[in-house]
Enzyme design. Structure first.
Site, PDB file in Angstrom:
ATOM      1  N   ARG A   1      -7.952   6.228  -8.195  1.00 54.13           N
ATOM      2  CA  ARG A   1      -8.967   6.749  -7.286  1.00 54.13           C
ATOM      3  C   ARG A   1      -8.735   8.256  -7.147  1.00 54.13           C
ATOM      4  NH1 ARG A   1      -9.855   3.747  -1.831  1.00 54.13           N
ATOM      5  NH2 ARG A   1      -7.692   4.310  -1.366  1.00 54.13           N
TER       6      ARG A   1
ATOM      7  N   ASP B   1      -3.324   2.134  -4.163  1.00 54.57           N
ATOM      8  CA  ASP B   1      -2.801   3.506  -4.339  1.00 54.57           C
ATOM      9  C   ASP B   1      -1.282   3.503  -4.430  1.00 54.57           C
ATOM     10  OD1 ASP B   1      -5.469   4.169  -3.992  1.00 54.57           O
ATOM     11  OD2 ASP B   1      -5.217   4.741  -1.898  1.00 54.57           O
TER      12      ASP B   1
ATOM     13  N   GLN C   1       0.839  -1.193   0.000  1.00 53.88           N
ATOM     14  CA  GLN C   1       0.000   0.000   0.000  1.00 53.88           C
ATOM     15  C   GLN C   1       0.881   1.254   0.000  1.00 53.88           C
ATOM     16  OE1 GLN C   1      -3.009   0.090   3.029  1.00 53.88           O
ATOM     17  NE2 GLN C   1      -3.653   2.177   2.556  1.00 53.88           N
ATOM     18  N   ASP C   2       0.655   2.138  -1.000  1.00 52.23           N
ATOM     19  CA  ASP C   2       1.386   3.418  -1.099  1.00 52.23           C
ATOM     20  C   ASP C   2       2.876   3.216  -1.371  1.00 52.23           C
ATOM     21  OD1 ASP C   2      -1.080   4.367  -0.489  1.00 52.23           O
ATOM     22  OD2 ASP C   2      -0.517   5.435   1.323  1.00 52.23           O
TER      23      ASP C   2
END
Length: 379
Positions: free
Chosen positions: A297, A241, A219-220
Site C-alpha cells: 500500500r 502493513d 499489524q505492523d
C-alpha cells in the site's frame, strides 16, 4: 541535509563538550596565561591533548553515515557478553541489562549471546551504543517477546503510538542480529480496529544486518524505519502493513507469511519525496499465508517496492497494489515485479501503474549494491 546527518552532528557535539570538560580539568593544564618554563610544559601537554582529541574526533566522525556516505564496519568482536535465564550460567539474565552495561558511547563491536529461552522483556538500544550484535541460539530457541500496542498507555499515561509499541527497538548504527526471534504477542486485530498496531521490531538507524531471524506479529510487525538494512534468510509474519517504514532495505531469501483473516497488505513503504533514496527490494523470497493480500500500500506518495525472483502463493490480490485511497499517488509510486513465479505472481491483473521490469530496470534492485552493501555488510 540527509536524515542521518543531524544524529552525526549531535554525536560530535556531545564528544566536543565532554572533551572540553576533560581538557579543562586535566591535572597540570592551566587556562590562564603564564610565563617561563611552566608555560612551555603546559603548552606541550595542551598540544598533545589536542592532537589526541583530534584523532578521536576524526575516528568518531568516520563512523556516522547517511545513505550518501561511505560506510565501514568492524569485522571482529572486541568482547562477548552472555545472557542466560539461569543466573549462574551467564553474565546477565536480561538482554536490556546487558545493553545497559555498555558505555554511554560504544565504539567497539560487542557480541551479546542470548542463550535459549523466552525472554519476556521490552528492549531498547539507544542512539550512541553502536556496533552491537545480538546472537541467539537459534530463531526457534531464543525468543524476545512483549505485547504493547499503539494504544498501550506509556509512562505518562499517553498512548505509546506505533513507534513506541516495539518489543525490540534499535536506534544505533551497525547493529547485527543473528538466529533470534522478535515477537509482539498481540493477536491479530479484527478488521478496522483502531490502535492495534503492534511492532515486534523497529530499526531506526543506518547499516543494520539481520541473519536467520524471525519477526512475529500481526499489524505492523516490522518497522523498517530509517537507514540501510539487509535481511538474509529471515521469516517475517503479519497481517496488515507488516513490513513498513521509509528505509532502504534488501530482503534476500526471506520467507514472508501472511496471517490476515480477510484482507491484508505485505508492505507499506513510506518514501515521501522523489529525492529520498529509499525503498524495499525482495529478491529470491517467497510469499505464503492466508487471506487476500496486497503486495503493498502506498503509505508514502513516492512509495517504492520491487519483488524479483520471488515465489508468490495464490493469496495475492490480482491488482497487487493499493493507492492508499489517493489516485494522485498512482503517478508517483514505483512498484515493480521481475521474473517472479507462483500463482500469485501473474502480472496480467496488476494495476496499470505498477511495472513488469526489464533486465535493465531490475538491475539496480537485485544486488547488494542497492544498499551499498559491499561497504558495510560483514557476514
Amino acid at each position: 541535509m540527509s536524515k542521518f546527518q543531524p544524529f552525526f552532528y549531535i554525536t560530535i557535539l556531545l564528544l566536543l563538550l565532554n572533551a572540553g570538560q576533560t581538557l579543562c580539568h586535566t591535572k597540570g593544564i592551566r587556562l590562564r596565561s603564564s610565563t617561563g618554563k611552566q608555560s612551555k610544559i603546559n603548552m606541550t601537554r595542551t598540544q598533545v591533548s589536542e592532537q589526541q582529541f583530534m584523532q578521536w574526533v576524526k575516528f568518531v566522525g568516520s563512523l556516522k553515515h547517511s545513505v550518501f556516505r561511505t560506510a565501514k564496519n568492524k569485522l571482529f568482536p572486541s568482547y562477548t557478553l552472555t545472557v542466560n535465564k539461569n543466573p549462574a550460567a551467564g553474565d546477565f539474565t536480561k538482554i536490556q541489562d546487558a545493553i545497559d552495561s555498555l558505555p554511554f558511547i560504544n565504539l567497539v563491536r560487542v557480541v551479546i549471546k542470548v542463550h535459549a529461552g523466552v525472554y519476556t522483556e521490552k528492549v531498547n538500544i539507544p542512539p550512541l551504543k553502536s556496533f552491537i550484535t545480538i546472537e541467539g541460539a537459534g530463531a526457534d530457541k531464543t525468543i524476545v517477546q512483549w505485547g504493547d500496542t499503539a494504544q498501550t498507555p506509556g509512562p505518562r499515561g499517553q498512548p505509546l503510538g506505533t513507534f513506541g509499541s516495539a518489543t525490540f527497538a534499535v536506534n544505533s548504527p551497525y547493529f547485527i542480529a543473528k538466529n533470534i526471534t522478535f515477537k509482539n504477542t498481540t493477536p491479530v486485530p479484527p478488521p478496522g480496529a483502531v490502535g492495534k498496531q503492534a511492532v515486534a521490531f523497529r530499526i531506526s538507524a543506518d547499516t543494520a544486518t539481520f541473519l536467520g531471524c524471525r519477526f512475529l506479529g500481526a499489524q505492523d510487525t516490522l518497522y523498517d524505519h530509517l537507514g540501510r538494512h539487509y535481511y538474509k534468510d529471515c521469516y517475517i509474519e503479519g497481517s496488515v502493513d507488516f513490513i513498513f517504514g521509509n528505509a532502504l532495505s534488501l530482503f534476500e531469501g526471506c520467507h514472508v507469511h501472511a496471517i490476515a483473516t480477510l484482507t491484508g497488505a505485505l508492505t507499506a513503504q513510506g518514501r515521501g519525496s522523489i529525492l529520498e533514496d529509499t525503498g524495499f527490494s525482495f529478491v529470491n523470497c517467497k510469499v505464503t499465508g492466508s487471506g487476500a493480500l496486497y503486495l503493498g500500500r502506498a503509505w508514502g506518495p513516492f512509495s517504492r517496492v520491487v519483488f524479483a525472483y520471488t515465489s508468490m502463493d495464490n493469496i495475492i490480490i490480482p491488482k497487487g497494489w493499493y493507492n492508499w485511497g489517493d489516485p494522485n499517488r498512482e503517478m508517483t509510486v514505483f512498484y515493480g515485479q521481475y521474473k517472479c513465479t507462483g500463482p500469485g505472481s501473474n502480472f496480467a491483473g496488476r494495476v496499470s501503474w505498477s511495472r513488469e521490469l526489464t533486465d535493465e530496470e531490475a538491475k539496480p534492485f537485485i544486488s547488494l549494491g542497492f544498499i551499498d552493501g559491499s561497504e558495510w555488510i560483514k557476514l
